[in-house]
Scaffold this active site. Structure first.
Site, PDB file in Angstrom:
ATOM      1  N   LYS A  25       0.832  -1.206   0.000  1.00  0.00           N
ATOM      2  CA  LYS A  25       0.000   0.000   0.000  1.00  0.00           C
ATOM      3  C   LYS A  25       0.867   1.256   0.000  1.00  0.00           C
ATOM      4  CE  LYS A  25      -3.370   2.994   0.882  1.00  0.00           C
ATOM      5  NZ  LYS A  25      -4.251   3.440  -0.230  1.00  0.00           N
ATOM      6  N   CYS A  32      -2.060  10.054  -6.253  1.00  0.00           N
ATOM      7  CA  CYS A  32      -3.184   9.839  -5.334  1.00  0.00           C
ATOM      8  C   CYS A  32      -4.190  10.971  -5.489  1.00  0.00           C
ATOM      9  CB  CYS A  32      -2.728   9.775  -3.878  1.00  0.00           C
ATOM     10  SG  CYS A  32      -4.185   9.667  -2.803  1.00  0.00           S
ATOM     11  N   LYS A  37       4.186   5.783 -10.358  1.00  0.00           N
ATOM     12  CA  LYS A  37       2.787   5.465 -10.662  1.00  0.00           C
ATOM     13  C   LYS A  37       2.136   6.749 -11.152  1.00  0.00           C
ATOM     14  CE  LYS A  37      -1.159   2.924 -10.000  1.00  0.00           C
ATOM     15  NZ  LYS A  37      -1.421   2.194  -8.754  1.00  0.00           N
ATOM     16  N   THR A  41      -9.539  -3.364  -8.690  1.00  0.00           N
ATOM     17  CA  THR A  41     -10.950  -3.562  -8.343  1.00  0.00           C
ATOM     18  C   THR A  41     -11.340  -5.043  -8.256  1.00  0.00           C
ATOM     19  OG1 THR A  41     -11.599  -1.442  -9.321  1.00  0.00           O
ATOM     20  CG2 THR A  41     -13.329  -3.095  -9.091  1.00  0.00           C
ATOM     21  N   ASN A  88       4.386   7.026  -5.883  1.00  0.00           N
ATOM     22  CA  ASN A  88       3.018   7.311  -6.328  1.00  0.00           C
ATOM     23  C   ASN A  88       2.872   8.804  -6.591  1.00  0.00           C
ATOM     24  OD1 ASN A  88       0.283   7.482  -6.744  1.00  0.00           O
ATOM     25  ND2 ASN A  88      -0.309   6.522  -4.797  1.00  0.00           N
ATOM     26  N   ASN A 111      -7.008  11.453  -3.730  1.00  0.00           N
ATOM     27  CA  ASN A 111      -8.020  11.478  -2.664  1.00  0.00           C
ATOM     28  C   ASN A 111      -7.640  12.160  -1.361  1.00  0.00           C
ATOM     29  OD1 ASN A 111      -9.652  10.005  -4.387  1.00  0.00           O
ATOM     30  ND2 ASN A 111      -8.894   8.044  -3.615  1.00  0.00           N
ATOM     31  N   GLY A 115      -8.239   7.991   0.925  1.00  0.00           N
ATOM     32  CA  GLY A 115      -7.506   9.069   1.584  1.00  0.00           C
ATOM     33  C   GLY A 115      -6.195   8.613   2.201  1.00  0.00           C
ATOM     34  N   GLY A 152      -5.480  -1.247 -14.677  1.00  0.00           N
ATOM     35  CA  GLY A 152      -6.762  -0.629 -15.000  1.00  0.00           C
ATOM     36  C   GLY A 152      -7.673  -1.556 -15.763  1.00  0.00           C
ATOM     37  N   SER A 192     -12.438   6.809  -2.232  1.00  0.00           N
ATOM     38  CA  SER A 192     -11.727   7.957  -1.683  1.00  0.00           C
ATOM     39  C   SER A 192     -11.196   7.534  -0.319  1.00  0.00           C
ATOM     40  CB  SER A 192     -12.627   9.180  -1.563  1.00  0.00           C
ATOM     41  OG  SER A 192     -11.842  10.272  -1.102  1.00  0.00           O
TER      42      SER A 192
HETATM   43  O1  RRO Z   1      -5.649   5.846  -0.665  1.00  0.00           O
HETATM   44  C1  RRO Z   1      -6.274   6.311  -1.638  1.00  0.00           C
HETATM   45  O2  RRO Z   1      -7.289   7.019  -1.528  1.00  0.00           O
HETATM   46  C2  RRO Z   1      -5.829   6.086  -3.017  1.00  0.00           C
HETATM   47  C3  RRO Z   1      -4.522   6.268  -3.444  1.00  0.00           C
HETATM   48 BR1  RRO Z   1      -3.117   6.663  -2.284  1.00  0.00          BR
HETATM   49  C4  RRO Z   1      -4.207   6.145  -4.825  1.00  0.00           C
HETATM   50  O3  RRO Z   1      -3.069   6.303  -5.289  1.00  0.00           O
HETATM   51  N1  RRO Z   1      -5.223   5.834  -5.675  1.00  0.00           N
HETATM   52  C5  RRO Z   1      -6.485   5.659  -5.253  1.00  0.00           C
HETATM   53  O4  RRO Z   1      -7.375   5.392  -6.076  1.00  0.00           O
HETATM   54  N2  RRO Z   1      -6.779   5.773  -3.922  1.00  0.00           N
END
Ligand code: RRO
Length: 314
Positions: free
Chosen positions: A44, A132, A166, A274, A129, A134, A75, A251, A73
Site C-alpha cells: 500500500k 493519489c 505510478k 478492483t 506514487n 483522494n 484518503g 486498469g 476515496s
Molecule cells: O488511498 C487512496 O485514496 C488512493 C490512493 Br493513495 C491512490 O493512489 N489511488 C487511489 O485510487 N486511492
C-alpha cells in the site's frame, strides 16, 4: 503456454500482481499475496506517519445489471513507512519481487522515505506514487509537470538506484508528450505504472439520490471496467514514447482478456485492483489460466511472442 517473464532482469513466474492499495495494507494481506499465484506484489502507498484516511463509506463497487467498476476515496489510510519497511525486510524475494509504494504528503517526506529505503539495502523495488487523487487539499503531482520534474530530480539524486513512478491517466496527446519527455530525462526512472484511478469521478445512486461514498462530497477515483480503454491508451502511449523504460499496466483487468490486452499494448507486468478487491487473491490463478488459454488459442508459446505487438490499421 509459458507465462514466465522478466522485469528489469528479474525472472518472474508470471506477469500478474496486485495494484497498490488493494490487499496490501496490513501484514496478513501482504503474506496472502506472497503465498498467492501472483508473479509479483506491491505494498500500500505509505506516508511517513500512519494515517487513518477518510471517513467511511470510502470504497464502493458500482453495480448495475453487472459490475462496472469501483469508486474510492480512501484518503491514503496506511500503517506508516516503517511498517511496510519491516515487511520488506522479511519478505522472501526468492518467492517473488516486492515493490514498495510511497506517497509522501510532501517532497521532503518522500525524500526521507527514499533515504531510509536506500540505507536499508533490501531488494524491494521503489514505486513513487505521483497520482493519489483522494487527499483533501493535495493535488496530484502527475498533473503538475514542474512538481513532477523537481520530484524526479530529487528522488534520482537521493536514491541513486533504479525506481519507478505510478502515473495518473492522461487524456491529451500533448500531455503524453510532455510527461514522457520529463520521464525520459531521468534514466533512473526504470519503470512507469499506468494508470492510477481516474480521479474525482462522481457516482450517484438514483434511488436514494445520494453519492456512493462519503468523503469529498462523493468525489473519488474510478477503477474497474470503466477505465480499461483509458488504461490501455496510457500504457501504449508511454510504451511508444519511453523505449528505455518498462511499462506496468493497471486498469480494468478482470480476466485473461484484459491482461492479454495490456500486454499487447506494451505492458511487461499487469496489475489487478478492483477485481482483486472483489474476489481476493484467488483471482490470480483464474486470470492466469484464462491468459494461458488465450495464448494457446492464438498459438503464442511465450509472452514475448505478442507483448507490445499491437497492430494499428494502415
Ligand atoms: O488511498 C487512496 O485514496 C488512493 C490512493 Br493513495 C491512490 O493512489 N489511488 C487511489 O485510487 N486511492
Amino acid at each position: 503456454a509459458d507465462l514466465t517473464t522478466q522485469f528489469l532482469e528479474l525472472p518472474l513466474k508470471n506477469p500478474l500482481m496486485n495494484a497498490s492499495g488493494v490487499w496490501c495494507s496490513v501484514a496478513s494481506q501482504l503474506e496472502a499475496l506472497a503465498e498467492s499465484a501472483a508473479g509479483a506484489m506491491v505494498s500500500k502507498s505509505c506516508t511517513l506517519q500512519p494515517r487513518d484516511g477518510n471517513p467511511e463509506p470510502r470504497y464502493r463497487v458500482i453495480n448495475g445489471e453487472r459490475t462496472f467498476g469501483s469508486i474510492n476515496s480512501m484518503g491514503l489510510p496506511n500503517e506508516g513507512f516503517a511498517y511496510y519497511l519491516r515487511y520488506a525486510q522479511r519478505h522472501d524475494y526468492e518467492q517473488k519481487p516486492l515493490f514498495m509504494s510511497i506517497s509522501g504528503l510532501t517532497l521532503d517526506d518522500n525524500l526521507t522515505m527514499v533515504d531510509s529505503l536506500k540505507d536499508a539495502v533490501i531488494p524491494a523495488l521503489l514505486e513513487v506514487n505521483l497520482s493519489c487523487p483522494n487527499v483533501p487539499g493535495k493535488s496530484q503531482i502527475g498533473y503538475d509537470f514542474d512538481a513532477m520534474d523537481t520530484l524526479l530530480a530529487e528522488v534520482s539524486s537521493g536514491y541513486q538506484r533504479p525506481f519507478g513512478v505510478k502515473l495518473p491517466p492522461y487524456f491529451d496527446m500533448a500531455h503524453f508528450d510532455e510527461a514522457a519527455e520529463i520521464l525520459n530525462r531521468y534514466p533512473l526512472v526504470a519503470f512507469v505504472t499506468c494508470i492510477n484511478s481516474i480521479g474525482n469521478a462522481l457516482v450517484i445512486d438514483i434511488d436514494s439520490e445520494t453519492t456512493l461514498i462519503k468523503p469529498k462530497d462523493g468525489f473519488g477515483g474510478l477503477g474497474g471496467d470503466y477505465v480499461l480503454p483509458t488504461a490501455l491508451a496510457n500504457v501504449n502511449a508511454f510504451y511508444r514514447r519511453c523505449p528505455e523504460k518498462t511499462i506496468i499496466g493497471c486498469g480494468g483487468v478482470k480476466s485473461g482478456t484484459e491482461a492479454f490486452l495490456h500486454l499487447l499494448a506494451g505492458a511487461t507486468l499487469v496489475q489487478i485492483g478492483t477485481s482483486l478487491y472483489e474476489e481476493g487473491p484467488g483471482i490470480f490463478p483464474r486470470v492466469l489460466d484464462e491468459l494461458a488459454a488465450i495464448m494457446d488459442d492464438k498459438g503464442y508459446k511465450t509472452i514475448a511472442d505478442f507483448r507490445g505487438k499491437l497492430k494499428t490499421i494502415a
